[in-house]
Design a protein around this motif. Structure first.
Motif, short mmCIF file in Angstrom:
data_model
loop_
_atom_site.label_atom_id
_atom_site.label_comp_id
_atom_site.label_asym_id
_atom_site.label_seq_id
_atom_site.Cartn_x
_atom_site.Cartn_y
_atom_site.Cartn_z
N GLU A 1 0.84 -1.20 0.00
CA GLU A 1 0.00 0.00 0.00
C GLU A 1 0.88 1.26 0.00
N ILE A 2 1.92 1.27 0.80
CA ILE A 2 2.85 2.40 0.87
C ILE A 2 3.53 2.60 -0.49
N VAL A 3 4.01 1.52 -1.09
CA VAL A 3 4.69 1.62 -2.39
C VAL A 3 3.73 2.14 -3.45
N ALA A 4 2.52 1.61 -3.49
CA ALA A 4 1.53 2.03 -4.49
C ALA A 4 1.20 3.51 -4.32
N GLU A 5 1.02 3.94 -3.08
CA GLU A 5 0.71 5.36 -2.84
C GLU A 5 1.89 6.24 -3.23
N PHE A 6 3.10 5.81 -2.91
CA PHE A 6 4.29 6.58 -3.29
C PHE A 6 4.38 6.73 -4.81
N ILE A 7 4.19 5.65 -5.54
CA ILE A 7 4.28 5.71 -7.00
C ILE A 7 3.18 6.60 -7.57
N ILE B 1 10.12 0.97 0.51
CA ILE B 1 10.20 0.90 -0.95
C ILE B 1 11.34 -0.01 -1.37
N LYS B 2 12.48 0.16 -0.74
CA LYS B 2 13.66 -0.65 -1.08
C LYS B 2 13.41 -2.13 -0.78
N LEU B 3 12.85 -2.43 0.38
CA LEU B 3 12.59 -3.81 0.77
C LEU B 3 11.54 -4.46 -0.13
N THR B 4 10.48 -3.72 -0.45
CA THR B 4 9.36 -4.27 -1.20
C THR B 4 9.67 -4.43 -2.68
N GLN C 1 14.21 -1.63 -5.32
CA GLN C 1 14.68 -0.39 -5.94
C GLN C 1 14.62 0.75 -4.93
N ALA C 2 15.53 1.70 -5.09
CA ALA C 2 15.50 2.91 -4.25
C ALA C 2 14.36 3.81 -4.72
N GLU D 1 12.45 7.23 -13.37
CA GLU D 1 11.70 6.53 -14.41
C GLU D 1 10.57 7.40 -14.95
N LYS D 2 9.83 8.05 -14.06
CA LYS D 2 8.71 8.90 -14.48
C LYS D 2 9.23 10.16 -15.19
N ILE D 3 10.31 10.74 -14.70
CA ILE D 3 10.88 11.92 -15.36
C ILE D 3 11.32 11.55 -16.78
N MET D 4 11.91 10.38 -16.93
CA MET D 4 12.33 9.95 -18.27
C MET D 4 11.12 9.72 -19.18
N GLU D 5 10.08 9.15 -18.66
CA GLU D 5 8.86 8.93 -19.45
C GLU D 5 8.31 10.26 -19.96
N VAL D 6 8.21 11.24 -19.06
CA VAL D 6 7.70 12.56 -19.44
C VAL D 6 8.67 13.25 -20.40
N SER D 7 9.96 13.12 -20.15
CA SER D 7 10.97 13.73 -21.03
C SER D 7 10.86 13.18 -22.44
N ARG D 8 10.79 11.88 -22.56
CA ARG D 8 10.66 11.26 -23.89
C ARG D 8 9.39 11.73 -24.59
#
Length: 160
Positions: free
Chosen positions: A41-47, A86-89, A92-93, A100-107
Protein backbone atom coordinates in the motif's frame (compact mmCIF):
# COMPACT_ATOMS: atom_id res chain seq x y z
CA UNK A 1 25.39 -9.88 4.45
CA UNK A 2 21.66 -9.62 3.64
CA UNK A 3 21.56 -13.33 2.85
CA UNK A 4 23.13 -14.16 6.20
CA UNK A 5 20.82 -11.76 8.05
CA UNK A 6 17.68 -13.17 6.37
CA UNK A 7 18.77 -16.74 7.07
CA UNK A 8 19.53 -15.91 10.72
CA UNK A 9 16.11 -14.31 11.14
CA UNK A 10 14.44 -17.46 9.85
CA UNK A 11 16.53 -19.88 11.88
CA UNK A 12 16.49 -17.93 15.13
CA UNK A 13 12.76 -17.25 15.34
CA UNK A 14 10.84 -20.53 15.37
CA UNK A 15 7.84 -18.76 16.97
CA UNK A 16 6.72 -17.36 13.60
CA UNK A 17 3.91 -19.43 12.06
CA UNK A 18 4.72 -20.82 8.58
CA UNK A 19 1.89 -18.94 6.84
CA UNK A 20 3.71 -15.67 7.54
CA UNK A 21 6.34 -15.19 4.89
CA UNK A 22 7.68 -12.40 2.74
CA UNK A 23 10.16 -12.15 -0.09
CA UNK A 24 13.55 -10.83 0.98
CA UNK A 25 16.04 -10.01 -1.77
CA UNK A 26 18.09 -13.04 -0.74
CA UNK A 27 15.89 -15.39 1.30
CA UNK A 28 12.41 -15.67 2.82
CA UNK A 29 11.78 -13.61 5.95
CA UNK A 30 8.84 -14.14 8.26
CA UNK A 31 6.53 -11.12 8.46
CA UNK A 32 2.84 -10.89 9.35
CA UNK A 33 0.58 -10.59 6.30
CA UNK A 34 -0.80 -7.29 7.64
CA UNK A 35 2.65 -5.76 7.40
CA UNK A 36 3.11 -7.15 3.91
CA UNK A 37 -0.18 -5.60 2.78
CA UNK A 38 0.77 -2.23 4.28
CA UNK A 39 4.15 -2.29 2.53
CA UNK A 40 2.51 -2.71 -0.86
CA UNK A 41 0.00 0.00 0.00
CA UNK A 42 2.85 2.40 0.87
CA UNK A 43 4.69 1.62 -2.39
CA UNK A 44 1.53 2.03 -4.49
CA UNK A 45 0.71 5.36 -2.84
CA UNK A 46 4.29 6.58 -3.29
CA UNK A 47 4.28 5.71 -7.00
CA UNK A 48 0.88 7.42 -7.45
CA UNK A 49 2.21 10.56 -5.75
CA UNK A 50 5.42 10.55 -7.82
CA UNK A 51 3.47 10.15 -11.06
CA UNK A 52 1.05 12.91 -10.08
CA UNK A 53 3.85 15.27 -9.06
CA UNK A 54 5.94 14.78 -12.21
CA UNK A 55 2.84 15.26 -14.40
CA UNK A 56 2.07 18.44 -12.41
CA UNK A 57 5.62 19.65 -13.07
CA UNK A 58 5.29 18.91 -16.80
CA UNK A 59 1.92 20.67 -16.96
CA UNK A 60 3.19 23.71 -15.05
CA UNK A 61 0.93 23.13 -12.03
CA UNK A 62 4.02 22.74 -9.82
CA UNK A 63 7.27 24.65 -10.10
CA UNK A 64 9.78 22.60 -8.11
CA UNK A 65 10.55 18.95 -7.51
CA UNK A 66 9.75 17.66 -4.08
CA UNK A 67 11.94 15.25 -2.15
CA UNK A 68 11.39 11.93 -0.41
CA UNK A 69 10.76 13.68 2.90
CA UNK A 70 7.97 15.72 1.26
CA UNK A 71 6.34 12.55 -0.09
CA UNK A 72 6.66 10.97 3.35
CA UNK A 73 4.99 13.99 4.90
CA UNK A 74 2.12 13.74 2.39
CA UNK A 75 1.76 10.07 3.32
CA UNK A 76 2.08 10.74 7.08
CA UNK A 77 5.04 8.41 7.59
CA UNK A 78 8.70 8.89 8.44
CA UNK A 79 11.04 9.41 5.43
CA UNK A 80 13.35 6.60 6.53
CA UNK A 81 10.40 4.22 6.85
CA UNK A 82 9.19 5.20 3.38
CA UNK A 83 12.61 4.73 1.83
CA UNK A 84 13.27 1.41 3.58
CA UNK A 85 9.81 0.06 2.74
CA UNK A 86 10.20 0.90 -0.95
CA UNK A 87 13.66 -0.65 -1.08
CA UNK A 88 12.59 -3.81 0.77
CA UNK A 89 9.36 -4.27 -1.20
CA UNK A 90 10.59 -3.47 -4.72
CA UNK A 91 14.35 -3.93 -4.56
CA UNK A 92 14.68 -0.39 -5.94
CA UNK A 93 15.50 2.91 -4.25
CA UNK A 94 12.76 5.59 -4.26
CA UNK A 95 14.74 7.69 -6.74
CA UNK A 96 14.37 4.88 -9.32
CA UNK A 97 10.63 5.56 -9.59
CA UNK A 98 11.16 9.32 -9.74
CA UNK A 99 13.80 9.03 -12.46
CA UNK A 100 11.70 6.53 -14.41
CA UNK A 101 8.71 8.90 -14.48
CA UNK A 102 10.88 11.92 -15.36
CA UNK A 103 12.33 9.95 -18.27
CA UNK A 104 8.86 8.93 -19.45
CA UNK A 105 7.70 12.56 -19.44
CA UNK A 106 10.97 13.73 -21.03
CA UNK A 107 10.66 11.26 -23.89
CA UNK A 108 7.04 12.27 -24.42
CA UNK A 109 7.85 15.99 -24.50
CA UNK A 110 10.80 15.47 -26.82
CA UNK A 111 8.85 13.33 -29.25
CA UNK A 112 5.48 15.12 -29.20
CA UNK A 113 6.51 18.78 -29.09
CA UNK A 114 8.90 21.05 -30.95
CA UNK A 115 9.77 22.96 -27.78
CA UNK A 116 13.47 23.74 -27.44
CA UNK A 117 15.31 21.22 -25.30
CA UNK A 118 16.36 24.00 -22.91
CA UNK A 119 12.68 24.85 -22.33
CA UNK A 120 11.81 21.22 -21.67
CA UNK A 121 14.71 21.01 -19.23
CA UNK A 122 13.56 24.12 -17.36
CA UNK A 123 9.95 22.89 -17.42
CA UNK A 124 11.15 19.75 -15.64
CA UNK A 125 13.16 21.91 -13.17
CA UNK A 126 16.56 21.04 -14.65
CA UNK A 127 19.40 23.22 -15.78
CA UNK A 128 19.74 22.42 -19.54
CA UNK A 129 23.25 20.93 -19.22
CA UNK A 130 22.24 18.79 -16.23
CA UNK A 131 19.13 17.65 -18.09
CA UNK A 132 21.27 16.51 -21.02
CA UNK A 133 23.56 14.54 -18.67
CA UNK A 134 20.58 13.04 -16.82
CA UNK A 135 18.80 12.08 -20.05
CA UNK A 136 21.90 10.56 -21.63
CA UNK A 137 22.65 8.52 -18.50
CA UNK A 138 19.26 6.80 -18.70
CA UNK A 139 18.53 6.82 -22.43
CA UNK A 140 22.01 6.41 -23.86
CA UNK A 141 21.40 9.36 -26.19
CA UNK A 142 21.34 13.10 -25.67
CA UNK A 143 17.90 14.73 -25.88
CA UNK A 144 18.81 16.12 -29.33
CA UNK A 145 19.91 12.68 -30.58
CA UNK A 146 16.74 11.12 -29.16
CA UNK A 147 14.52 13.71 -30.86
CA UNK A 148 16.33 13.19 -34.17
CA UNK A 149 15.96 9.41 -33.84
CA UNK A 150 12.22 9.71 -33.18
CA UNK A 151 11.85 12.07 -36.15
CA UNK A 152 13.71 9.63 -38.45
CA UNK A 153 11.53 6.75 -37.28
CA UNK A 154 8.37 8.80 -37.96
CA UNK A 155 9.61 9.70 -41.45
CA UNK A 156 10.47 6.06 -42.20
CA UNK A 157 7.00 4.97 -41.04
CA UNK A 158 5.37 7.55 -43.34
CA UNK A 159 7.56 6.51 -46.29
CA UNK A 160 6.57 2.85 -45.96
Amino acid sequence: MAKVLCKELMENDPRQPPEYSYFCPMEAVKLPKQILARQHEIVAEFIREVNKHVEDIAAGRATEMIEIRDFAQLMHIHPTHLSNTIKLTTGQAPCFFFEEKIMEVSRRLLSETNDPIANIAMQLTYDPSNFTKFFKRFQGLTPKQYREQVYREKMEAIAV
